[in-house]
Design a protein around this motif. Structure first.
Motif, PDB file in Angstrom:
ATOM      1  N   GLY A  86      47.392 -11.870  52.393  1.00  0.00           N
ATOM      2  CA  GLY A  86      46.796 -12.568  53.525  1.00  0.00           C
ATOM      3  C   GLY A  86      45.298 -12.497  53.610  1.00  0.00           C
ATOM      4  O   GLY A  86      44.715 -13.036  54.559  1.00  0.00           O
ATOM      5  N   TRP A 109      47.256  -7.503  55.124  1.00  0.00           N
ATOM      6  CA  TRP A 109      48.157  -8.541  55.606  1.00  0.00           C
ATOM      7  C   TRP A 109      48.950  -9.115  54.442  1.00  0.00           C
ATOM      8  O   TRP A 109      48.387  -9.435  53.409  1.00  0.00           O
ATOM      9  CB  TRP A 109      47.365  -9.661  56.273  1.00  0.00           C
ATOM     10  CG  TRP A 109      46.810  -9.310  57.615  1.00  0.00           C
ATOM     11  CD1 TRP A 109      45.513  -8.995  57.916  1.00  0.00           C
ATOM     12  CD2 TRP A 109      47.535  -9.239  58.843  1.00  0.00           C
ATOM     13  NE1 TRP A 109      45.375  -8.735  59.262  1.00  0.00           N
ATOM     14  CE2 TRP A 109      46.611  -8.876  59.857  1.00  0.00           C
ATOM     15  CE3 TRP A 109      48.872  -9.445  59.195  1.00  0.00           C
ATOM     16  CZ2 TRP A 109      46.980  -8.716  61.198  1.00  0.00           C
ATOM     17  CZ3 TRP A 109      49.247  -9.282  60.522  1.00  0.00           C
ATOM     18  CH2 TRP A 109      48.309  -8.934  61.505  1.00  0.00           C
ATOM     19  N   ASP A 113      52.552 -11.585  53.126  1.00  0.00           N
ATOM     20  CA  ASP A 113      53.622 -12.529  53.450  1.00  0.00           C
ATOM     21  C   ASP A 113      54.830 -12.319  52.552  1.00  0.00           C
ATOM     22  O   ASP A 113      55.859 -12.961  52.734  1.00  0.00           O
ATOM     23  CB  ASP A 113      53.137 -13.979  53.355  1.00  0.00           C
ATOM     24  CG  ASP A 113      52.523 -14.319  52.006  1.00  0.00           C
ATOM     25  OD1 ASP A 113      53.206 -14.167  50.977  1.00  0.00           O
ATOM     26  OD2 ASP A 113      51.358 -14.745  51.971  1.00  0.00           O
ATOM     27  N   GLY A 151      51.768 -18.775  51.838  1.00  0.00           N
ATOM     28  CA  GLY A 151      50.754 -17.985  52.526  1.00  0.00           C
ATOM     29  C   GLY A 151      49.974 -18.785  53.542  1.00  0.00           C
ATOM     30  O   GLY A 151      49.142 -18.222  54.268  1.00  0.00           O
ATOM     31  N   GLN A 179      52.341 -13.653  59.029  1.00  0.00           N
ATOM     32  CA  GLN A 179      51.786 -12.570  58.220  1.00  0.00           C
ATOM     33  C   GLN A 179      52.283 -11.250  58.803  1.00  0.00           C
ATOM     34  O   GLN A 179      52.552 -11.147  60.003  1.00  0.00           O
ATOM     35  CB  GLN A 179      50.254 -12.609  58.248  1.00  0.00           C
ATOM     36  CG  GLN A 179      49.649 -13.923  57.790  1.00  0.00           C
ATOM     37  CD  GLN A 179      49.651 -14.072  56.281  1.00  0.00           C
ATOM     38  OE1 GLN A 179      49.493 -13.118  55.555  1.00  0.00           O
ATOM     39  NE2 GLN A 179      49.833 -15.309  55.818  1.00  0.00           N
TER      40      GLN A 179
END
Length: 519
Positions: free
Chosen positions: A313, A473, A475, A131, A455
């Motif tokens: 995120g 957001w 990942d 991340g 992201q």
């Protein structure tokens, strides 16, 4: 397993301190269809502990060895340690500072953090900040090996002109994290090529929490009521040691390895005493292959609710009330649970609806007292949250990544992306720094797809709107069997080589990875 580069996986491992042979993938055991959970259970031996009798531990917080010129410096050692995970038995863990989970790093957005990792184990390692918006040389590329200190401490060299592109260090490596990103729950773990699964299984993982001023201003639960929860499963031998498939057993576990003991912060089926107030839980699925469908239920059958405030995120724009949280390996969910909804004396169980037998229980909360609570969840969380828009057709590049089983040249079945096993020499995409692209993931199985550096926001599942838990957001996203997931990916931070891969760690070790270059 044949490799499309000039050096085989087996040859690479032989060159790096004799760390073991490559995992080969046979045809036996491959699933035709994936059910609610992936993988196969590796049964342990010996008695299992009674659920809800061990207090929930909280990982120790790492302290910087010094801070100067806007940088916090840390030192951490990868070494063996002994832990009493199962009552009365000792387990040898491979841990950062010898503990499992590793120490929690508490960092600030925009403040440079340098973590010097010393490898006192007997095998090479790679540390990835999952991340993190991180320069490529510190991202944890799977061939950027840190060899054991016993070799010749301190030497480094760059092998990118050779057969296996990678920056190799001996003894120690300093990972630099500038953290140009908002507050978020990140984590770090081993990412060594072909060996992530067994090395994470043995303990090489921990939390990395980033805070910022925007989050500081929110009246969310804090202090002892801000609790990281690392969820994972493990199997144990009769003497308490971790059990993981031996090399001759690999063909029986190609879909992923599931344990038969549920751990939270390294403790089996723990219990946590709570007050009748709000708590923030930073949920992390750190399992190799196990998925979670988390529900809350009191002893009287009354269900609890989660209020999601953050995703992989960082903070959401606004909170979302959820009956359930579905988590694939690698995903994080920041949630608030209000225990004032239950009378004092209530026992509230966190359950996994997609597991079977005793693995349906995760942990328990015991509401033991009333207490003043000044926290709340405001209707607006992140004022800086930007929602991406796909725009008109053709306005952003579209790339397709197909995750599935493929027959190799020797008729063995491989986990591949776009029909190809991982090669350090091949690049599947070259997005521009600062750009946004539409990436389309398709699958024949449950594949939690993870992108390094970038992201993204989920905009569609099978042409339909995303799930409630797809917000914010991210990942990592769970791509379910025979499903197409569309995401808008932003490439911010740094130029260089990064990775896209399945975060089922057994799949990752079996070549389900690909490179992309940010230009």
């Amino acid at each position: 397993m044949p490799m499309p580069t000039s050096l085989s996986r087996r040859g690479l491992l032989a060159l790096t301190a004799g760390a073991g042979a490559a995992i080969t993938v046979g045809a036996a055991g491959w699933s035709r269809r994936a059910g609610a959970s992936t993988g196969r259970v590796l049964a342990g031996a010996g008695p299992l502990p009674r659920p809800f009798h061990i207090p929930l531990p909280v990982p120790p917080v790492a302290r910087p060895v010094r801070s100067e010129h806007g940088t916090d410096f840390y030192e951490v050692e990868q070494r063996e340690g002994k832990a009493e995970i199962l009552p009365g038995r000792k387990t040898t863990v491979w841990g950062y500072d010898g503990v499992f989970p590793g120490p929690t790093f508490a960092a600030r957005s925009g403040r440079r953090t340098v973590v010097q990792v010393r490898n006192s184990l007997t095998v090479p390692t790679v540390t990835h900040l999952h991340g993190g918006v991180t320069p490529p040389e510190s991202d944890g590329y799977p061939t950027d090996l840190l060899l054991p200190a016993r070799c010749a401490p301190g030497r480094t060299h760059d092998d990118r002109a050779g057969a296996h592109p990678g920056r190799t260090a001996v003894g120690y490596r300093a990972y630099e994290y500038p953290l140009p990103q908002p507050a978020a729950t990140l984590w770090y773990h081993d990412h060594r090529m072909d060996s992530s699964a067994p090395q994470v299984w043995r303990g090489l993982a921990g939390f990395f929490l980033v805070s910022d001023q925007e989050e500081d201003r929110l009246p969310l639960p804090g202090g002892s009521r801000d609790v990281p929860l690392m969820l994972c499963d493990r199997s144990f031998a009769e003497d308490g040691s971790f059990r993981y498939p031996a090399h001759h057993e690999h063909d029986a576990f190609p879909d992923g390895v599931l344990g038969d003991v549920q751990l939270v912060n390294g403790a089996p089926w723990p219990v946590m005493e709570v007050s009748a107030t709000r708590y923030r839980f930073r949920l992390l699925n750190a399992s190799n292959a196990r998925r979670y469908g988390l529900r809350l239920a009191a002893g009287d059958g009354k269900p609890g609710r989660f209020v999601q405030i953050g995703s992989d995120g960082g903070l959401l724009a606004a909170p979302r009330s959820l009956d359930a949280v579905d988590m694939a390996p690698g995903e994080r969910f920041d949630v608030v649970v209000d225990f004032s909804a239950f009378p004092v004396g209530s026992k509230v169980t966190l359950r996994n609806s997609v597991a079977e037998g005793g693995m349906r229980d995760v942990m328990r909360f015991h509401v033991v007292r009333k207490e003043k609570d000044d926290s709340r969840v405001p209707p607006r969380l992140s004022a800086s949250f930007e929602k991406l828009s796909p725009g008109p057709a053709g306005s952003v590049p579209v790339r397709r990544f197909d995750f599935r089983r493929t027959h190799g040249s020797d008729e063995r079945q491989l986990w591949t992306i776009n029909g190809r096993p991982f090669s350090t020499a091949e690049v599947l995409a070259s997005p521009r720094l600062g750009s946004v692209e539409r990436w389309r993931f398709s699958s024949d199985f449950h594949h939690p797809v993870h992108a390094h550096l970038a992201q993204f926001q989920v905009i569609a599942r099978g042409g339909k709107p995303p799930r409630a838990t797809d917000g914010g957001w991210k990942d990592t996203v769970d791509v379910r069997p025979y499903e197409v997931v569309d995401v808008l990916v932003r490439f911010a931070g740094y130029k260089g080589r990064y990775m896209l891969h399945c975060h089922n760690l057994e799949h990752e070790d079996m070549a389900m990875m690909a490179n992309f270059d940010v230009t």
